[in-house]
Design a protein around this motif. Sequence first.
Motif, PDB file in Angstrom:
ATOM      1  N   ALA A   1      40.944  26.793  27.500  1.00 43.86           N
ATOM      2  CA  ALA A   1      39.560  26.384  27.742  1.00 43.86           C
ATOM      3  C   ALA A   1      38.580  27.549  27.840  1.00 43.86           C
ATOM      4  O   ALA A   1      37.676  27.679  27.020  1.00 43.86           O
ATOM      5  CB  ALA A   1      39.491  25.549  29.025  1.00 43.86           C
ATOM      6  N   GLN A   2      38.744  28.414  28.836  1.00 49.78           N
ATOM      7  CA  GLN A   2      37.781  29.499  28.970  1.00 49.78           C
ATOM      8  C   GLN A   2      38.351  30.660  29.780  1.00 49.78           C
ATOM      9  O   GLN A   2      39.288  30.509  30.562  1.00 49.78           O
ATOM     10  CB  GLN A   2      36.486  29.014  29.605  1.00 49.78           C
ATOM     11  CG  GLN A   2      36.559  28.657  31.072  1.00 49.78           C
ATOM     12  CD  GLN A   2      35.190  28.294  31.642  1.00 49.78           C
ATOM     13  OE1 GLN A   2      34.312  27.823  30.934  1.00 49.78           O
ATOM     14  NE2 GLN A   2      35.013  28.521  32.924  1.00 49.78           N
ATOM     15  N   VAL A   3      37.764  31.826  29.553  1.00 52.64           N
ATOM     16  CA  VAL A   3      38.075  33.035  30.302  1.00 52.64           C
ATOM     17  C   VAL A   3      36.763  33.546  30.886  1.00 52.64           C
ATOM     18  O   VAL A   3      35.751  33.628  30.175  1.00 52.64           O
ATOM     19  CB  VAL A   3      38.697  34.111  29.395  1.00 52.64           C
ATOM     20  CG1 VAL A   3      38.914  35.417  30.159  1.00 52.64           C
ATOM     21  CG2 VAL A   3      40.011  33.611  28.802  1.00 52.64           C
ATOM     22  N   VAL A   4      36.771  33.854  32.176  1.00 50.96           N
ATOM     23  CA  VAL A   4      35.547  34.315  32.848  1.00 50.96           C
ATOM     24  C   VAL A   4      35.746  35.749  33.332  1.00 50.96           C
ATOM     25  O   VAL A   4      36.742  36.068  33.986  1.00 50.96           O
ATOM     26  CB  VAL A   4      35.183  33.406  34.034  1.00 50.96           C
ATOM     27  CG1 VAL A   4      33.915  33.913  34.729  1.00 50.96           C
ATOM     28  CG2 VAL A   4      34.988  31.963  33.555  1.00 50.96           C
ATOM     29  N   LEU A   5      34.793  36.597  32.994  1.00 51.53           N
ATOM     30  CA  LEU A   5      34.788  37.988  33.426  1.00 51.53           C
ATOM     31  C   LEU A   5      33.586  38.230  34.333  1.00 51.53           C
ATOM     32  O   LEU A   5      32.534  37.618  34.149  1.00 51.53           O
ATOM     33  CB  LEU A   5      34.701  38.935  32.222  1.00 51.53           C
ATOM     34  CG  LEU A   5      35.623  38.678  31.029  1.00 51.53           C
ATOM     35  CD1 LEU A   5      35.375  39.731  29.950  1.00 51.53           C
ATOM     36  CD2 LEU A   5      37.074  38.672  31.441  1.00 51.53           C
ATOM     37  N   GLU A   6      33.736  39.141  35.289  1.00 50.84           N
ATOM     38  CA  GLU A   6      32.614  39.535  36.134  1.00 50.84           C
ATOM     39  C   GLU A   6      32.507  41.046  36.144  1.00 50.84           C
ATOM     40  O   GLU A   6      33.506  41.763  35.978  1.00 50.84           O
ATOM     41  CB  GLU A   6      32.791  38.998  37.555  1.00 50.84           C
ATOM     42  CG  GLU A   6      32.625  37.493  37.649  1.00 50.84           C
ATOM     43  CD  GLU A   6      32.611  36.979  39.081  1.00 50.84           C
ATOM     44  OE1 GLU A   6      32.934  37.771  39.997  1.00 50.84           O
ATOM     45  OE2 GLU A   6      32.297  35.795  39.267  1.00 50.84           O
ATOM     46  N   ALA A   7      31.301  41.549  36.330  1.00 50.16           N
ATOM     47  CA  ALA A   7      31.056  42.988  36.294  1.00 50.16           C
ATOM     48  C   ALA A   7      31.897  43.709  37.346  1.00 50.16           C
ATOM     49  O   ALA A   7      32.036  43.247  38.478  1.00 50.16           O
ATOM     50  CB  ALA A   7      29.579  43.278  36.505  1.00 50.16           C
ATOM     51  N   ASN A   8      32.451  44.841  36.952  1.00 49.67           N
ATOM     52  CA  ASN A   8      33.268  45.673  37.832  1.00 49.67           C
ATOM     53  C   ASN A   8      32.358  46.513  38.725  1.00 49.67           C
ATOM     54  O   ASN A   8      31.637  47.388  38.238  1.00 49.67           O
ATOM     55  CB  ASN A   8      34.155  46.579  36.973  1.00 49.67           C
ATOM     56  CG  ASN A   8      34.958  47.579  37.776  1.00 49.67           C
ATOM     57  OD1 ASN A   8      34.979  47.559  39.005  1.00 49.67           O
ATOM     58  ND2 ASN A   8      35.615  48.489  37.063  1.00 49.67           N
ATOM     59  N   PRO A   9      32.353  46.287  40.037  1.00 50.40           N
ATOM     60  CA  PRO A   9      31.458  47.029  40.926  1.00 50.40           C
ATOM     61  C   PRO A   9      31.796  48.514  41.012  1.00 50.40           C
ATOM     62  O   PRO A   9      30.953  49.324  41.406  1.00 50.40           O
ATOM     63  CB  PRO A   9      31.657  46.344  42.283  1.00 50.40           C
ATOM     64  CG  PRO A   9      33.016  45.718  42.201  1.00 50.40           C
ATOM     65  CD  PRO A   9      33.180  45.312  40.775  1.00 50.40           C
ATOM     66  N   ASN A  10      33.009  48.885  40.615  1.00 51.28           N
ATOM     67  CA  ASN A  10      33.433  50.285  40.678  1.00 51.28           C
ATOM     68  C   ASN A  10      33.444  50.960  39.311  1.00 51.28           C
ATOM     69  O   ASN A  10      34.065  52.017  39.141  1.00 51.28           O
ATOM     70  CB  ASN A  10      34.834  50.387  41.297  1.00 51.28           C
ATOM     71  CG  ASN A  10      34.829  50.052  42.779  1.00 51.28           C
ATOM     72  OD1 ASN A  10      34.013  50.571  43.534  1.00 51.28           O
ATOM     73  ND2 ASN A  10      35.743  49.182  43.198  1.00 51.28           N
ATOM     74  N   TYR A  11      32.756  50.363  38.354  1.00 47.40           N
ATOM     75  CA  TYR A  11      32.785  50.930  37.004  1.00 47.40           C
ATOM     76  C   TYR A  11      32.150  52.313  36.966  1.00 47.40           C
ATOM     77  O   TYR A  11      31.058  52.528  37.490  1.00 47.40           O
ATOM     78  CB  TYR A  11      32.088  49.998  36.015  1.00 47.40           C
ATOM     79  CG  TYR A  11      32.186  50.467  34.589  1.00 47.40           C
ATOM     80  CD1 TYR A  11      33.428  50.794  34.045  1.00 47.40           C
ATOM     81  CD2 TYR A  11      31.056  50.581  33.792  1.00 47.40           C
ATOM     82  CE1 TYR A  11      33.536  51.226  32.733  1.00 47.40           C
ATOM     83  CE2 TYR A  11      31.154  51.005  32.468  1.00 47.40           C
ATOM     84  CZ  TYR A  11      32.397  51.338  31.948  1.00 47.40           C
ATOM     85  OH  TYR A  11      32.499  51.772  30.653  1.00 47.40           O
ATOM     86  N   TRP A  12      32.817  53.241  36.319  1.00 47.18           N
ATOM     87  CA  TRP A  12      32.388  54.634  36.285  1.00 47.18           C
ATOM     88  C   TRP A  12      31.266  54.895  35.280  1.00 47.18           C
ATOM     89  O   TRP A  12      30.533  55.879  35.395  1.00 47.18           O
ATOM     90  CB  TRP A  12      33.583  55.531  35.919  1.00 47.18           C
ATOM     91  CG  TRP A  12      34.218  55.149  34.607  1.00 47.18           C
ATOM     92  CD1 TRP A  12      35.214  54.243  34.411  1.00 47.18           C
ATOM     93  CD2 TRP A  12      33.862  55.643  33.315  1.00 47.18           C
ATOM     94  NE1 TRP A  12      35.526  54.133  33.079  1.00 47.18           N
ATOM     95  CE2 TRP A  12      34.714  54.993  32.381  1.00 47.18           C
ATOM     96  CE3 TRP A  12      32.937  56.567  32.843  1.00 47.18           C
ATOM     97  CZ2 TRP A  12      34.651  55.243  31.007  1.00 47.18           C
ATOM     98  CZ3 TRP A  12      32.876  56.817  31.475  1.00 47.18           C
ATOM     99  CH2 TRP A  12      33.723  56.162  30.571  1.00 47.18           C
ATOM    100  N   GLY A  13      31.130  54.032  34.278  1.00 45.55           N
ATOM    101  CA  GLY A  13      30.149  54.262  33.219  1.00 45.55           C
ATOM    102  C   GLY A  13      28.870  53.476  33.442  1.00 45.55           C
ATOM    103  O   GLY A  13      28.569  53.027  34.547  1.00 45.55           O
TER     104      GLY A  13
END
Length: 535
Positions: free
Chosen positions: A223-235
């Motif tokens: 059905a679906q895949v949900v992603l959320e922004a990584n709060p620890n992203y280095w870039g």
Amino acid sequence: MSVSPRRLRVGAIALAALVTASSTACSAGGSGGNGNGGTAKTLTINTSFVLKTLDPGRIYEATGLTAVHSLYDTLLTFKGSDVSKPVPALAESYEASADAKTFTFKLREGVKFSDGSPLTADDVVFSLNRLKNVKASPAVMVSGLTVAKTDERTVVVTSATADPNIPVVLAMPSTGVVNSKVAKENGATDAADAAKSDTAQQYLDKNSIGSGPYVLKSYDPSAQVVLEANPNYWGTKPEFGRVVLRNMDVQTQKLTMQRAGGSEIALDISGKLLEGLPGSLKTSAMQDTVYFLFLNADPAVSPVTSNAKFNQALRAAIDYEGIAGLYGKGAAPGAGLVAPAYPGALPASEQSKRDVAKAKALLAEAGLTNPTVKFNYPAITYKGVDLGTVATKVQGDAAEAGIKLELTPQPLTTFLDEMRTGKMALGFTPQSLNYPVADSLINNMSPGQATALRSGWTVERADPAVVAAGKKVTETLDLAARATAMQEWQRAMNAASPYIVLASNSSTVVASGDLTGTDYTAAGWQVDLAAVGRE
């Protein structure tokens, strides 16, 4: 250089997973532009799911590659639609030895995994060794590599054979770096017996442990895949706080995009299906697929198709412009086996052209009068085009030169099974690459290789000039010179191989007009989700 034949999706073999996906129905999911709890902007991606796992060590299918690219950073990557040269990602720089066997990567400082822990050289070594030892489909890309660290910021990758394309391999999503500590705690291992002892897939299908711009929120492969922004992203942080990938058949994708209110993308609308879309939508396309005929070179299978003069007669009889027109926007007449999206493609000035008088003359030279050949093809619609329509066009073109083709449509599985026997006189299929290295074609389509043998094309039956042209490619270590050698190989193949390239066709990203950074990439992940923004 040694390139495993499994790195290439040749012909109808490439169709199996994609055709299965085309039968999926629209599934409910988040709508473009809606917030996540009223705080985060949502980007919606509509695509027919080709998805088995989100474990980077096992990922091989299109939808999974799109998601994993945003969940796990790799040593190198590609920017936008340019697949000619990898650029820094986790590695801020790298050096290659003159013999193209040793590659030294210097890791950038300050990179953290999504749980806040630091990414080290040990994580890189573990991830690449796990990929190799799990021995799933993508392992062929690293099967000849040895990985080690020299210090906490330096990783050395050594190839058993000279291979200037190792940097490209290390930009592929399957080489994504996992948090080795968390991975081990949940069943992962990089040991030599990982194919049997690694049990981390179930965990990695529900949890992401990378350093990418997004983290996995939920996973439903139907059905679906949900992603959320990584709060620890280095870039640079992505503009969209939430991405929803929805499983949707292509016709529903088109209907959805026709009324899209904003922040929505479709990944499977191409060719004729692009007709009728609103002018307010944005499209980005790359010609990354070629469609070709294969003639059997074994006289015991077909004394007609194995005749070199017949081969060239059929080649001259085909209306390449007319066939390209059947595919719609983004298609072009065939030139060579390398699709225009990749370095080493032949220029448009060398696209094949029709010459019916030449075709008739060649038939006469071959001593053939009204030859008849059984013509097999998979009875499916691929990228919006009924392959039967193309086959019928080829049949009509051939008839004008005095060649009778008996159309034999087959269910996909039947076509695949018969093709593998090597007994098919004449067939028709598309071809695409798993990753952007065109010279991987050499170890599949050259005489004596896996794909060639399905057409009975042995080294003994091949023109020595073709064999020599392929050898020159594999012995050339400079990538620019190798691309030139690939062009010469294709010219030799056009002159004396059992393959006739009909057309090249584009894959397309269709995006709502408010979006930026929606370039289609032939690198494997289709679109860089973290690069998408709003005007």
